[in-house]
Design an enzyme around this catalytic site. Structure first.
Site, short mmCIF file in Angstrom:
data_model
loop_
_atom_site.label_atom_id
_atom_site.label_comp_id
_atom_site.label_asym_id
_atom_site.label_seq_id
_atom_site.Cartn_x
_atom_site.Cartn_y
_atom_site.Cartn_z
N THR A 152 -28.94 -0.77 -6.12
CA THR A 152 -27.86 -0.11 -6.84
C THR A 152 -28.23 0.03 -8.32
O THR A 152 -28.88 -0.85 -8.89
CB THR A 152 -26.54 -0.87 -6.70
OG1 THR A 152 -26.70 -2.22 -7.19
CG2 THR A 152 -26.09 -0.92 -5.25
N GLY B 248 -23.40 -9.99 -4.18
CA GLY B 248 -22.13 -10.68 -4.05
C GLY B 248 -21.20 -9.87 -3.18
O GLY B 248 -21.57 -8.83 -2.61
N ASP B 249 -19.94 -10.33 -3.08
CA ASP B 249 -18.97 -9.65 -2.22
C ASP B 249 -18.65 -8.23 -2.67
O ASP B 249 -18.31 -7.37 -1.86
CB ASP B 249 -17.68 -10.46 -2.16
CG ASP B 249 -17.86 -11.81 -1.48
OD1 ASP B 249 -18.57 -11.86 -0.47
OD2 ASP B 249 -17.28 -12.79 -1.97
N GLU C 68 -17.52 -2.23 -1.81
CA GLU C 68 -17.83 -0.82 -2.10
C GLU C 68 -18.28 -0.10 -0.83
O GLU C 68 -17.88 1.05 -0.59
CB GLU C 68 -18.92 -0.72 -3.17
CG GLU C 68 -18.47 -1.08 -4.57
CD GLU C 68 -19.52 -0.76 -5.61
OE1 GLU C 68 -20.40 0.09 -5.32
OE2 GLU C 68 -19.48 -1.34 -6.71
N ARG D 155 -19.77 -19.90 -11.58
CA ARG D 155 -18.97 -19.62 -12.79
C ARG D 155 -17.50 -19.94 -12.60
O ARG D 155 -16.86 -20.51 -13.49
CB ARG D 155 -19.14 -18.17 -13.24
CG ARG D 155 -18.34 -17.14 -12.46
CD ARG D 155 -18.44 -15.77 -13.12
NE ARG D 155 -18.00 -14.73 -12.21
CZ ARG D 155 -16.79 -14.23 -12.19
NH1 ARG D 155 -15.87 -14.66 -13.02
NH2 ARG D 155 -16.47 -13.28 -11.32
#
Length: 438
Positions: free
Chosen positions: A49, A75-76, A81, A180
């Site tokens: 991407t 990631g999710d 998308e 995080r």
């Protein structure tokens, strides 16, 4: 519901996000994933991407007949998308049947953790890759999120209040990858239990030089010194100056969960059902291409409601929303329901404890937590209690969909929905398919 279709995938389309989390997806793919795929004789096409929503565009245009599945190394967010891209196609009903895989390499890796945990396997890149190679499949609910003519699709969660604030305001720590959120939450809890944070170490110094008590220290031992730049002021304020929000919710409870909230009057329910049945289905032809959401009929449903103030509201589709956060321990992949986790009021000391307990799901046993399953949900978000000039954040699958005045990044981002008008969620049972180990 597990879809056991014979045959391992022979050719897959891989979407890799090189910018997610610690920006290590490319290295992870070539060193850990690619060797396993080659050993399994799986042919792949790799596409990185390049910008936000690129994965959605790829899924929208992909000739999926050439592939046995789409796999995201990310990631999710990238998988979200992809689901939205598939459901925007004219042939969405065929496209959404393409099996989807997720190999964790980003900030939020809740779906990968949920898939592996459901079959008793440890969370790892290797096990997630084997889940794709083995080719077993599992159905996954998809939630339609709707406001007027604006519509998109969710596979993880919607949050509003405390959890949404933590998720979005911790964006500055995205370089930490999937630790995080855990870091941010634990920093909040530390500030509540110990009253202050020790002084910063020198710039570039190891975070371990902070005098954290032993049970908190491990989450900070990143060893790269970057953490010395972090301001902890807002972490302390998040619970010490706890935000509550006005607003109200309405929902159709799952069987056995009818005792929560108050029933709407018959007249209100009829009027609301008529309004909901029209949402997103009126308009010109340009608006109505692709999947329009589940064909739900709520005329015979008993809607219930709750009025604020609220501290936190989450609607969750799978148990885990990160590798260390399990807000909905009873969530199922394809039961046709969302798990509602709600906190209306809670002492600050108890709230700090609840945040830490999300690691094993025991927070739902607290008397301060309302936990139930719903088939449909309507959120009317309001402004902060005590500060009517400021609103909140509505977060879906880690992205802001609506934010009120005076909040983080207000006016700097163009959000797809407005803060204040109703937001409706409805569930389509088992619409999508994901790869599973067994």
């Amino acid at each position: 519901m597990i879809r056991q279709k014979l045959g391992r995938p022979k050719r897959i389309f891989i979407i890799l996000n090189p910018y997610g989390g610690k920006k290590s997806a490319r290295k992870i793919f070539h060193s850990e994933i690619r060797p396993l795929l080659l050993a399994a004789n799986i042919i792949y096409t790799l596409q990185e991407t390049q910008y936000q929503l690129h994965a959605q565009e790829l899924a929208y245009k992909l000739d999926f007949l050439n592939y046995d599945g789409i796999v995201c190394v990310s990631g999710d967010g990238v998988l979200v998308e992809v689901v939205n891209g598939l459901l925007q196609r004219e042939d969405w009903d065929t496209a959404i049947k393409v099996p989807l895989g997720i190999i964790p390499a980003g900030t939020g890796n809740g779906l990968a953790k949920s898939i592996l945990d459901a079959v008793g396997e440890n969370y790892s890149i290797q096990n997630a890759t084997f889940a794709v190679i083995r080719g077993h499949k599992r159905a996954l609910d998809v939630t339609t999120v709707l406001q007027g003519k604006t519509k998109f699709f969710s596979i993880l969660m919607l949050s509003w209040g405390l959890i949404a604030d933590i998720d979005i305001e911790s964006e500055k720590y995205r370089w930490m990858g999937d630790t995080r959120l855990d870091f941010y939450v634990r920093l909040v809890c530390f500030s509540v239990n110990f009253g202050s944070i020790p002084a910063y170490p020198p710039f570039g110094g190891n975070v371990g030089s902070w005098a954290f008590p032993p049970r908190y220290k491990s989450v900070y031992d990143q060893g790269d010194g970057l953490i010395s730049n972090i301001s902890v002021d807002q972490c302390i304020l998040r619970v010490m100056k706890l935000r509550k929000y006005h607003g109200n919710i309405e929902y159709v409870p799952a069987p056995g969960h009818e005792s929560f909230g108050k029933p709407k009057s018959e007249r209100e329910a009829i009027a609301g059902n008529i309004e909901i049945s029209k949402l997103g289905r009126d308009g010109d032809a340009d608006v109505l291409h692709g999947y329009q959401g589940p064909n739900c009929c709520f005329e015979d449903s008993v809607w219930r409601f709750l009025e604020g103030p609220f501290i936190s509201i989450m609607l969750v589709n799978v148990p885990w929303v990160g590798k260390d956060a399990m807000p909905a321990p009873e969530a199922k992949f394809s039961d046709g329901f969302l798990d509602l986790v709600l906190i209306k009021d809670c002492p600050k000391s108890a709230l700090a404890s609840l945040l830490l307990k999300t690691g094993n799901g025991s927070h739902v046993k607290s008397p301060y937590v309302m936990y139930l399953k719903v088939k449909a949900f309507r959120l009317v978000p309001g402004n902060r209690v005590g500060d009517s000039a400021k609103g909140g954040i509505v977060d879906v699958d880690g992205e802001v969909v609506a934010r009120g005045e005076g909040v983080y990044m207000c006016g700097q981002e163009r959000d797809p929905m407005s803060y204040g008008p109703p937001i409706l969620l409805t569930v389509d049972k088992g619409l999508a398919t994901v790869f599973s180990s067994r």
